[in-house]
Scaffold this motif. Sequence first.
Motif, mmCIF file in Angstrom:
data_model
loop_
_atom_site.group_PDB
_atom_site.id
_atom_site.type_symbol
_atom_site.label_atom_id
_atom_site.label_comp_id
_atom_site.label_asym_id
_atom_site.label_seq_id
_atom_site.Cartn_x
_atom_site.Cartn_y
_atom_site.Cartn_z
ATOM 1 N N SER A 154 0.836 -1.082 0.086
ATOM 2 C CA SER A 154 -0.126 0.037 -0.033
ATOM 3 C C SER A 154 0.819 1.132 -0.149
ATOM 4 O O SER A 154 0.409 2.270 -0.710
ATOM 5 C CB SER A 154 -0.847 0.033 1.240
ATOM 6 O OG SER A 154 -1.823 -0.815 1.147
ATOM 7 N N GLU A 155 2.174 1.353 0.703
ATOM 8 C CA GLU A 155 2.912 2.285 0.796
ATOM 9 C C GLU A 155 3.790 2.444 -0.361
ATOM 10 O O GLU A 155 4.425 3.580 -0.502
ATOM 11 C CB GLU A 155 3.588 2.229 2.098
ATOM 12 C CG GLU A 155 2.697 2.495 3.293
ATOM 13 C CD GLU A 155 3.589 2.003 4.632
ATOM 14 O OE1 GLU A 155 4.790 1.579 4.601
ATOM 15 O OE2 GLU A 155 2.966 1.911 5.728
ATOM 16 N N SER A 156 3.929 1.588 -1.271
ATOM 17 C CA SER A 156 4.813 1.584 -2.324
ATOM 18 C C SER A 156 4.325 2.640 -3.496
ATOM 19 O O SER A 156 5.380 3.041 -4.173
ATOM 20 C CB SER A 156 4.958 0.221 -3.095
ATOM 21 O OG SER A 156 3.658 -0.210 -3.529
ATOM 22 N N GLY A 157 3.226 2.995 -3.464
ATOM 23 C CA GLY A 157 2.824 3.926 -4.359
ATOM 24 C C GLY A 157 2.496 3.204 -5.844
ATOM 25 O O GLY A 157 2.219 3.705 -6.841
ATOM 26 N N TYR A 158 2.765 1.893 -5.843
ATOM 27 C CA TYR A 158 2.587 1.221 -7.254
ATOM 28 C C TYR A 158 0.942 1.160 -7.669
ATOM 29 O O TYR A 158 0.543 1.321 -8.631
ATOM 30 C CB TYR A 158 3.145 -0.057 -7.073
ATOM 31 C CG TYR A 158 3.019 -0.983 -8.180
ATOM 32 C CD1 TYR A 158 3.784 -0.905 -9.410
ATOM 33 C CD2 TYR A 158 1.942 -1.904 -8.366
ATOM 34 C CE1 TYR A 158 3.713 -1.391 -10.477
ATOM 35 C CE2 TYR A 158 1.650 -2.496 -9.691
ATOM 36 C CZ TYR A 158 2.840 -2.299 -10.714
ATOM 37 O OH TYR A 158 2.738 -2.997 -11.966
ATOM 38 N N TYR A 159 0.117 0.716 -6.682
ATOM 39 C CA TYR A 159 -1.271 0.479 -6.717
ATOM 40 C C TYR A 159 -2.046 1.786 -6.381
ATOM 41 O O TYR A 159 -1.957 2.562 -5.785
ATOM 42 C CB TYR A 159 -1.949 -0.706 -6.086
ATOM 43 C CG TYR A 159 -0.987 -2.025 -6.202
ATOM 44 C CD1 TYR A 159 -1.409 -2.638 -7.413
ATOM 45 C CD2 TYR A 159 -0.056 -2.565 -5.492
ATOM 46 C CE1 TYR A 159 -0.742 -3.893 -7.620
ATOM 47 C CE2 TYR A 159 0.367 -3.797 -5.848
ATOM 48 C CZ TYR A 159 0.177 -4.566 -6.805
ATOM 49 O OH TYR A 159 0.919 -5.628 -7.103
ATOM 50 N N VAL A 160 -2.964 1.668 -7.451
ATOM 51 C CA VAL A 160 -4.007 2.737 -7.113
ATOM 52 C C VAL A 160 -5.313 2.351 -6.438
ATOM 53 O O VAL A 160 -5.475 0.765 -6.476
ATOM 54 C CB VAL A 160 -4.859 3.299 -8.819
ATOM 55 C CG1 VAL A 160 -3.796 3.834 -9.405
ATOM 56 C CG2 VAL A 160 -5.256 2.095 -9.363
ATOM 57 N N GLY A 161 -6.203 2.913 -5.806
ATOM 58 C CA GLY A 161 -7.315 2.373 -5.117
ATOM 59 C C GLY A 161 -6.922 1.878 -3.752
ATOM 60 O O GLY A 161 -5.744 2.113 -3.318
ATOM 61 N N ASP A 162 -7.671 1.309 -2.836
ATOM 62 C CA ASP A 162 -7.439 0.687 -1.679
ATOM 63 C C ASP A 162 -6.985 -0.726 -1.941
ATOM 64 O O ASP A 162 -7.891 -1.597 -1.733
ATOM 65 C CB ASP A 162 -8.843 0.859 -0.880
ATOM 66 C CG ASP A 162 -8.294 0.785 0.749
ATOM 67 O OD1 ASP A 162 -7.311 0.147 0.974
ATOM 68 O OD2 ASP A 162 -9.102 1.424 1.637
ATOM 69 N N PHE A 163 -5.804 -0.864 -2.226
ATOM 70 C CA PHE A 163 -5.434 -2.244 -2.419
ATOM 71 C C PHE A 163 -5.392 -3.250 -1.402
ATOM 72 O O PHE A 163 -5.955 -4.173 -1.423
ATOM 73 C CB PHE A 163 -3.982 -2.182 -2.825
ATOM 74 C CG PHE A 163 -3.136 -3.358 -2.869
ATOM 75 C CD1 PHE A 163 -3.073 -4.017 -4.083
ATOM 76 C CD2 PHE A 163 -2.499 -3.959 -1.868
ATOM 77 C CE1 PHE A 163 -2.613 -5.314 -4.355
ATOM 78 C CE2 PHE A 163 -1.789 -5.399 -2.244
ATOM 79 C CZ PHE A 163 -1.808 -5.926 -3.490
ATOM 80 N N ALA A 164 -5.069 -2.792 -0.006
ATOM 81 C CA ALA A 164 -5.283 -3.744 1.213
ATOM 82 C C ALA A 164 -6.509 -3.832 1.489
ATOM 83 O O ALA A 164 -6.780 -5.184 1.925
ATOM 84 C CB ALA A 164 -4.422 -2.827 2.169
ATOM 85 N N GLU A 165 -7.513 -2.978 1.316
ATOM 86 C CA GLU A 165 -8.964 -3.395 1.732
ATOM 87 C C GLU A 165 -9.353 -4.260 0.911
ATOM 88 O O GLU A 165 -10.138 -5.316 1.174
ATOM 89 C CB GLU A 165 -9.744 -1.865 1.618
ATOM 90 C CG GLU A 165 -11.052 -2.099 1.954
ATOM 91 C CD GLU A 165 -11.499 -2.692 3.400
ATOM 92 O OE1 GLU A 165 -12.577 -3.291 3.527
ATOM 93 O OE2 GLU A 165 -10.871 -2.329 4.190
#
Length: 449
Positions: free
Chosen positions: A377-388
């Motif tokens: 989540s902190e990597s900045g790679y993914y958009v949206g709420d990846f963890a959720e």
Amino acid sequence: MGTQHRRSALLLTASVATIAALTACSGGSSGTVDDSFGFAIAEQEPDSPITVWVDASREPIAQAFEEDHPDIPIEIETYDGNAGGSDSFRTKIALFDQSGEGWPDVVFSTQTNDTSWAAQELNGAQPFAAPLNKGYFDQEFLDGFTTGALDPMTVDGTVYGLRNDLAPVVLWYDESLLNEFGYEVPETWEDYLALSDRLAAEHPGYILGTVGEAFTATYINYWGAAAPIFQLDGNTFSSDFSDENSQRMTELIDHMLDNGTLVQDSVFGAEFVTKYADKIVAMPGPVWFSGALFQNPDSLNTAAGRIGAANPLHWEGGEEVTGNVGGGVWYASSHSKNLDAVETFLEYAISSDRAVELASGLPAYDSAADQWLATQSESGYYVGDFAESVSTAASSVWSGWGFPSFSIEVSYANVVVPGLAAGKSLADLTAEWQEEMENQAQVQGYTVE
């Protein structure tokens, strides 16, 4: 570590008579059972090397262990990981059972259904998989797994394997393409089907997934659709392609194959990367696609800020469930002569910081999963709420899927892949596919319903 020292004391202070009795039965039949661990223990040789079988993807964690534990000799052997239901794991172990020697100490398998045979006495030898919750591992460690993660490896209350990672299916999507085309992220299978018609008409050549891999239509589509085509109730196997959910998924796949938004290429093939690296608008797939495909420089290698993971697709008005693609399992050999080292290795492979660092998907151990999700989540790679979305998927895997001693991937590869390639529809192939699975079940000793 404290657990290891306690266990060493327990093993090394065992009486000579007890060790002799156990050693006499360790090479073949189950014989006397140590009340502490729940299986007959071979005479321990604390300085002996442990042999660890891994697939290529798990080799780095074995090598990291070797670097971090120079005091524990380890022999690393790579094999196919039983991928695609190859049955190589069982075939190799059967040979050692016959000879009464040569078993590896630790085995990684990509198949969650291996417990069904590894927990049984075969060829006169005691079960290969050591019981893990009868005193061998501390219950505190076992309690650290995500709820339900060890269920496929649990037989009559006994845990026989440790889950490496969870592999729930999410909906991967390319936000830049969705925005460019003016599409919304689909939430249901019905939305997904409707999107396929729009995409085919407005942007031919762009896709929404593939059914070319043995795990794709099986675990991603049918399992995610709560379709009862691979079920096990006790010793009874059943496969029902006439069920409403099964029929709807068969029709969905055929429709999307016809309009070209589902393809028959393997996600691991060079052609898939060449043809579709920048043309995947959305695609249901396991969490491990994150590292295996999207962030892999040898695969799709998608730029940061484009890819997101949405909640799993489900039938409108139906159960909000999803499928699961793998989630490998570590097994400890009941024949090992260095159980202390095996325990140390498995705890390292499951829960260490290095295990988190090297994980390509969601770890099955809670603390490791939290670290991995935070890092992603902190990597900045993914958009949206990846963890959720990943957390939602992990708690939504449909429980109706079965875990017999054979893999659905074999029948799919034997019947469906060549049938589709020959121009047949999936509906044309389901009867033969079901018959193939039922034949496999009978060969394995199951009653077919």
